[in-house]
Design an enzyme around this catalytic site. Structure first.
Site, PDB file in Angstrom:
ATOM      1  N   ARG A 161      -9.802  48.480  22.240  1.00  0.00           N
ATOM      2  CA  ARG A 161      -9.142  48.392  20.938  1.00  0.00           C
ATOM      3  C   ARG A 161      -8.827  46.944  20.576  1.00  0.00           C
ATOM      4  O   ARG A 161      -8.989  46.556  19.416  1.00  0.00           O
ATOM      5  CB  ARG A 161      -7.879  49.255  20.939  1.00  0.00           C
ATOM      6  CG  ARG A 161      -8.190  50.732  20.831  1.00  0.00           C
ATOM      7  CD  ARG A 161      -6.987  51.627  21.005  1.00  0.00           C
ATOM      8  NE  ARG A 161      -7.364  53.010  20.716  1.00  0.00           N
ATOM      9  CZ  ARG A 161      -6.546  54.047  20.821  1.00  0.00           C
ATOM     10  NH1 ARG A 161      -5.290  53.874  21.209  1.00  0.00           N
ATOM     11  NH2 ARG A 161      -6.963  55.267  20.535  1.00  0.00           N
ATOM     12  N   TYR A 218     -14.064  53.491  14.772  1.00  0.00           N
ATOM     13  CA  TYR A 218     -14.239  53.808  16.192  1.00  0.00           C
ATOM     14  C   TYR A 218     -13.138  53.212  17.066  1.00  0.00           C
ATOM     15  O   TYR A 218     -12.386  52.354  16.657  1.00  0.00           O
ATOM     16  CB  TYR A 218     -15.638  53.490  16.702  1.00  0.00           C
ATOM     17  CG  TYR A 218     -16.143  52.071  16.727  1.00  0.00           C
ATOM     18  CD1 TYR A 218     -15.331  50.971  16.582  1.00  0.00           C
ATOM     19  CD2 TYR A 218     -17.508  51.837  16.936  1.00  0.00           C
ATOM     20  CE1 TYR A 218     -15.827  49.696  16.637  1.00  0.00           C
ATOM     21  CE2 TYR A 218     -18.018  50.558  16.995  1.00  0.00           C
ATOM     22  CZ  TYR A 218     -17.177  49.495  16.845  1.00  0.00           C
ATOM     23  OH  TYR A 218     -17.696  48.220  16.911  1.00  0.00           O
ATOM     24  N   GLU A 219     -13.045  53.753  18.287  1.00  0.00           N
ATOM     25  CA  GLU A 219     -11.956  53.474  19.233  1.00  0.00           C
ATOM     26  C   GLU A 219     -10.588  53.834  18.656  1.00  0.00           C
ATOM     27  O   GLU A 219      -9.579  53.184  18.920  1.00  0.00           O
ATOM     28  CB  GLU A 219     -11.969  51.998  19.675  1.00  0.00           C
ATOM     29  CG  GLU A 219     -13.268  51.540  20.297  1.00  0.00           C
ATOM     30  CD  GLU A 219     -13.687  52.388  21.490  1.00  0.00           C
ATOM     31  OE1 GLU A 219     -12.836  53.068  22.078  1.00  0.00           O
ATOM     32  OE2 GLU A 219     -14.881  52.384  21.819  1.00  0.00           O
ATOM     33  N   GLY A 220     -10.569  54.869  17.833  1.00  0.00           N
ATOM     34  CA  GLY A 220      -9.322  55.314  17.217  1.00  0.00           C
ATOM     35  C   GLY A 220      -9.205  54.792  15.802  1.00  0.00           C
ATOM     36  O   GLY A 220      -9.144  53.583  15.581  1.00  0.00           O
TER      37      GLY A 220
END
Length: 590
Positions: free
Chosen positions: A295, A432-434
């Site tokens: 992140r 992406y990645e949250g």
């Protein structure tokens, strides 16, 4: 060569003046690691980025990766570029020395990673995922797994991936259905994983997949997920790659808006041999080590792609003639006030993003390398920064790359100029990645409400102290600093408002989370630019440094406070308005 040149002077300024790189290295006992070395590392990385990676960026976008017979072929030229990175030792900068890494501070690796992602973001995703796999195994793997996989991941001989979500799961990992059946000391992994970045390629002789799956006795939900290492090719008794293929295959590639050079795979595990990482049913906890690292890395991508878009827009604005002076001479559009507004918005925000990304990485260094009672406080600050880095920086990257298109006018909308690619590539970053919403929920929930806002209160206190120092040093005009004072006060107001009302209003936190996070994105960026302005004033007064560069730092800081920071007031107003209007319509009224 390419049109990209890394702005190493600004990275060096943040490292030396805000991070205090020399003091960090001294406190960590890192002999021989100092700003002189950091400068050399950054400049050498810039040569590889501009000379090797950047020229392949358009090829990756136009040609992209391909797949046939369940084998992915990377963009032509990518394999040779990757081997140059391996030979240069670039992939081992931050890795532990016990397994062949160089053990350099993460903040220096972050400055270098910006170069890779600015030069060629689709390519740089491959080493980014490897770094995340190294983090997860370093923290949670057994000694046997570390010895088996870390040396070759760190050297770059192998690459790593992260296999989390599935067709029916999305961001809800409680819905993961992949199975892991015990077989002796190992497991057989079966299931389908989607959106797997660099899930397959031919650049290395093995790929190390980290896979979430459930054991037969696993409890339901996220508490029943375990983490497994699944190599693409099976290993022999000495840990070397064999010719025997594990039953883990790429079924297809996604056709995407951007980052075409990065193969995004649908992966099928058909009873593939895998090894358990750590304890059963703790997989999500272990994977968050990798995800949190990723992140911050994705937030850095937002900075990097914005920098690349800014450089292209700046050069176009210098070259493009439009309008005529009274004497008949043509005017470059960089002289037009509105073009200046756009370029200054890009430049000042990029400098704020860079300061934030490097400071967040430095907090991790303090927490991990500098022993003492302060470690927990540094880790708490790093964790507070992480959703802002990921959420705010990636949202801004979409806006800034869009401004890059706008500076080009009609030419920005055609592919030949390259501006459109950066806009398309940036659009994945808030997803992406949250997603941004997930980062905001993390910020308002785990990082603020869970500890009654104490970590955030400490950050606000630091901001107030910097404001007072800036006034004493006459670092910036009063009107700009007044904006910062108002923004800090509103930061305190929204913090108290949420602490007092979220318990009684169930929808308050989730409906205001994004605005709350964005409020603190602008505020934190402004605070760090003001801290930089104080340092720039000191250097100018002492006759140290390049006056042109230092005066530019003062100008960009003032612009950000006057033109960008007021947005934090708008976000604060939205937070204070509560959740009623957001939730009032019934679902069938939409």
């Amino acid at each position: 060569m390419s049109d990209y040149q890394h702005p190493y002077r600004d990275s060096e300024f943040v490292l030396s003046q805000l991070v205090g790189f020399d003091a960090l290295c001294e406190a960590a006992g890192l002999e021989g690691i100092n700003m002189e070395l950091a400068t050399t590392v950054i400049e050498e990385a810039g040569k590889l980025g501009s000379g090797v990676l950047a020229p392949l960026n358009k090829d990756g976008d136009h040609k992209g990766a391909t797949i046939s017979d369940q084998a992915v072929q990377q963009t032509p030229g990518f394999s040779e570029a990757y081997q140059q990175m391996v030979e240069g030792g670039w992939l081992s900068l931050n890795a532990p020395e016990d397994f062949g890494g160089q053990g350099l501070p993460k903040v220096l690796g972050t400055a270098v990673n910006e170069i890779w992602h600015s030069a060629n973001m689709a390519f740089a995703l491959c080493p980014l995922l490897s770094q995340g796999a190294i983090e997860a195994l370093s923290h949670h793997g057994s000694e046997e797994l570390k010895n088996l996989f870390l040396p070759k991941l760190i050297s770059g001989e192998w690459t790593g991936t992260m296999n989390l979500t599935e067709p029916d799961a999305g961001s809800d990992l409680a819905a993961v259905k992949s199975k892991a059946i015990p077989e002796g000391d190992a497991y057989r992994i079966s299931g389908t994983k989607i959106f797997i970045t660099w899930g397959d390629h031919q650049m290395t002789d093995n790929i190390v997949h980290l896979v979430l799956a459930r054991l037969p006795d696993a409890p339901a939900g996220v508490k029943g997920i375990s983490l497994f290492v699944v190599p693409k090719f099976l290993l022999d008794a000495e840990g070397n790659t064999t010719a025997e293929r594990n039953t883990a295959f790429a079924l297809s590639l996604e056709h995407k808006l951007g980052i075409h050079g990065s193969p995004t795979c649908v992966m099928e595990f058909e009873g593939a041999l895998g090894y358990l990482v750590g304890e059963p049913h703790n997989g999500l906890k272990y994977m968050f080590t990798m995800m949190n690292d990723a992140r911050q890395g994705v937030g850095l991508q937002g900075l990097a792609i914005s920098e690349r878009a800014y450089q292209l827009a700046r050069q176009y604005a210098r070259d493009r003639l439009q309008g005529t002076r009274r004497d008949g001479s043509r005017i470059a559009i960089i002289e037009h006030p509105d073009v200046r507004r756009m370029l200054m918005s890009m430049r000042s925000t990029i400098e704020a993003m860079r300061a934030l990304c490097l400071m967040a990485a430095a907090e991790l260094d303090h927490a991990r390398l500098v022993a003492g009672d302060e470690a927990a406080l540094h880790m708490a600050r790093a964790e507070l920064y992480t959703p802002i880095v990921k959420g705010w920086c990636t949202e801004m990257s979409v806006e800034l790359t869009s401004l890059g298109v706008q500076v080009h006018g009609g030419m920005g909308f055609v592919e030949e100029t390259g501006a459109a690619q950066y806009f398309r590539d940036a659009r994945i970053l808030p997803i992406y990645e949250g997603t941004t919403g997930i980062q905001a929920l993390d910020f308002i929930g785990r990082k603020m409400l869970s500890n009654k806002g104490e970590t955030l209160a400490a950050l606000l206190a630091d901001m107030q102290e910097t404001l007072e120092q800036a006034r004493e040093a006459d670092a910036l005009p009063d009107v700009a600093l007044a904006n910062l004072e108002t923004a800090i006060q509103l930061g305190a107001t929204t913090r108290i408002f949420l602490l007092e009302n979220t318990a009684s209003e169930a929808d308050l936190a989730p409906t205001t989370a994004v605005n709350f996070m964005m409020q603190f994105g602008y505020l934190t960026g402004a605070w760090l630019l003001v801290a930089g302005a104080i340092k720039a004033r000191e250097l100018l007064a002492a006759g140290n440094g390049d006056p042109e560069f230092l005066n530019a730092k003062l100008i960009t800081a003032r612009f950000f406070l006057e033109h960008m920071l007021p947005r934090s007031l708008s976000h604060a107003s939205t937070v204070l308005s509560g959740s009623a209007s957001c939730m009032e319509l019934a679902a069938d009224q939409f």
